[in-house]
Scaffold this motif. Structure first.
Motif, mmCIF file in Angstrom:
data_model
loop_
_atom_site.group_PDB
_atom_site.id
_atom_site.type_symbol
_atom_site.label_atom_id
_atom_site.label_comp_id
_atom_site.label_asym_id
_atom_site.label_seq_id
_atom_site.Cartn_x
_atom_site.Cartn_y
_atom_site.Cartn_z
ATOM 1 N N GLY A 55 0.834 -1.196 0.000
ATOM 2 C CA GLY A 55 0.000 0.000 0.000
ATOM 3 C C GLY A 55 0.866 1.242 0.000
ATOM 4 N N ASP A 57 1.385 3.740 2.315
ATOM 5 C CA ASP A 57 2.033 4.245 3.523
ATOM 6 C C ASP A 57 3.379 3.560 3.754
ATOM 7 O OD1 ASP A 57 1.176 5.967 6.089
ATOM 8 O OD2 ASP A 57 2.313 4.237 6.774
ATOM 9 N N HIS A 60 3.158 0.155 5.205
ATOM 10 C CA HIS A 60 2.531 -0.900 4.406
ATOM 11 C C HIS A 60 3.613 -1.795 3.808
ATOM 12 C CE1 HIS A 60 -1.284 1.762 3.822
ATOM 13 N NE2 HIS A 60 -1.295 1.112 4.971
ATOM 14 N N TYR A 119 1.794 -2.665 9.975
ATOM 15 C CA TYR A 119 0.617 -1.827 9.767
ATOM 16 C C TYR A 119 0.841 -0.493 10.453
ATOM 17 C CZ TYR A 119 0.072 -4.190 14.262
ATOM 18 O OH TYR A 119 0.315 -4.702 15.511
ATOM 19 N N ARG A 120 -0.054 0.472 10.220
ATOM 20 C CA ARG A 120 0.092 1.802 10.795
ATOM 21 C C ARG A 120 -0.115 1.789 12.314
ATOM 22 N NH1 ARG A 120 -3.946 4.783 6.758
ATOM 23 N NH2 ARG A 120 -4.688 2.610 6.608
ATOM 24 N N ASP A 129 -7.693 2.067 10.816
ATOM 25 C CA ASP A 129 -6.485 1.900 10.005
ATOM 26 C C ASP A 129 -5.869 0.508 10.138
ATOM 27 O OD1 ASP A 129 -6.753 4.464 9.097
ATOM 28 O OD2 ASP A 129 -5.153 5.315 10.331
ATOM 29 N N ASP A 133 -5.450 -2.088 7.160
ATOM 30 C CA ASP A 133 -4.110 -2.466 6.711
ATOM 31 C C ASP A 133 -3.961 -3.977 6.640
ATOM 32 O OD1 ASP A 133 -3.547 0.207 6.603
ATOM 33 O OD2 ASP A 133 -2.218 0.238 8.344
#
Length: 314
Positions: A55, A57, A60, A119-120, A129, A133
């Protein structure tokens, strides 16, 4: 053969005590255990690719490990994806030179595709989020894992602590469904998952209020993994809850909030479905020791997971 007496004594030295200092001590100790192992021929039989983007970010990222001969195999290999813990605000695929690579390498050495997913995190992350994610990572693997010799129809997702909370929220919010309407995963394994929050604890309250972006504790509880599961209707249950195999693991020395949350989830699961999922207490372990010790001599948890994957596929 169980883990060495030294490792068992180390775990028993803490028993159910849990705080950031215990977590840090466990990471230092198990890093030393892995670093002290003699070189293994199996290392040369494993290939890997780090920081694979799933992804936009910077968080990610996936680390992917696979048997060097995977491309020559006659059949695609099962895929085991591990989402780390960290109280919604810490953790990564790599936390020391050998952790969590020990997990990815173990599954690759067992004839599978081992994947580490991150993940975030707080303070940037906001609900949902983490849930999204996890779903995005599993969607990416469903679409691309064949490049590494993996079987898109044999993906098993493991979530530890906060990672397990995000994974369970994704599952019961219906986020693990492919565009074709099929489950992205064959099985879900919740490892000491953060299924319910004790908002009476100041640190947890602050973190969850920050993650959910509000002070409404009723909303926070309703949108935890347990709350998400409890809101399922019978139709939702059939759509998102019954397809993947579910396995719940907790440690003998898990801390109270985690143990209670998992017990409450099992009660809710039984009330809704009139049966229990597969579940097991990992004797002699604390909140993280069973993951950090995967791949060490005497490790019994890694083989349990491999056996579960193979049984599901049978």
């Amino acid at each position: 053969m169980p883990l060495s007496p030294e490792i068992q004594d180390f775990i028993l030295g803490f028993k159910g005590r849990w705080d950031p200092s215990v977590n840090a001590a466990c990471e230092r100790f198990f890093e030393t255990c892995h670093a002290s192992l003699p070189p293994s021929d199996a290392e040369s039989l494993i290939e890997s690719e780090k920081d694979v983007k799933y992804g936009p970010d910077s968080r990610h990222r996936l680390d992917i490990f696979w048997p060097a001969n995977a491309s020559k195999a006659n059949t695609a290999l099962p895929v085991v994806v591990y989402f780390h813990g960290g109280a919604f605000k810490a953790g990564d695929n790599t936390i020391t030179p050998h952790l969590h690579a020990n997990i990815g390498k173990f599954f690759a050495a067992s004839g599978m595709i081992g994947v580490l997913g991150t993940y975030r995190l707080l303070p940037q992350a906001r609900y949902p989020d983490g849930r999204e994610d996890v779903a995005a990572a599993l969607t990416w693997l469903h679409d691309h894992v064949h490049r590494y010799g993996g079987d898109r129809n044999a993906i098993f997702a493991l979530g530890q602590s906060a990672g397990g909370g995000h994974l369970a929220m994704a599952l019961y919010a219906g986020r693990l469904i492919s565009d074709e309407g099929q489950s992205l995963v064959r099985g879900v394994l919740l490892l000491s998952a953060a299924l319910e929050y004790d908002l009476g604890k100041e640190d947890r309250r602050r973190s969850m209020e920050a993650y959910y972006g509000m002070h409404d504790h009723n909303f926070i509880h309703a949108h935890s993994a347990l709350g998400t599961f409890q809101r399922l209707s019978n139709d939702d249950d059939e759509a998102v809850g019954s397809t993947p195999e579910l396995f719940v693991m907790v440690a003998e020395w898990d801390f109270e909030e985690c143990a209670r949350g998992n017990l409450n989830f099992l009660q809710a699961y039984y009330r809704q479905r009139r049966r229990l999922p597969s579940c097991e207490v990992l004797l002699g372990h604390n909140h993280v020791s069973y993951c950090l010790s995967i791949g060490l001599p005497g490790d019994e948890v890694g083989p349990k997971i491999v056996e579960w994957v193979r049984q599901c596929l049978e």
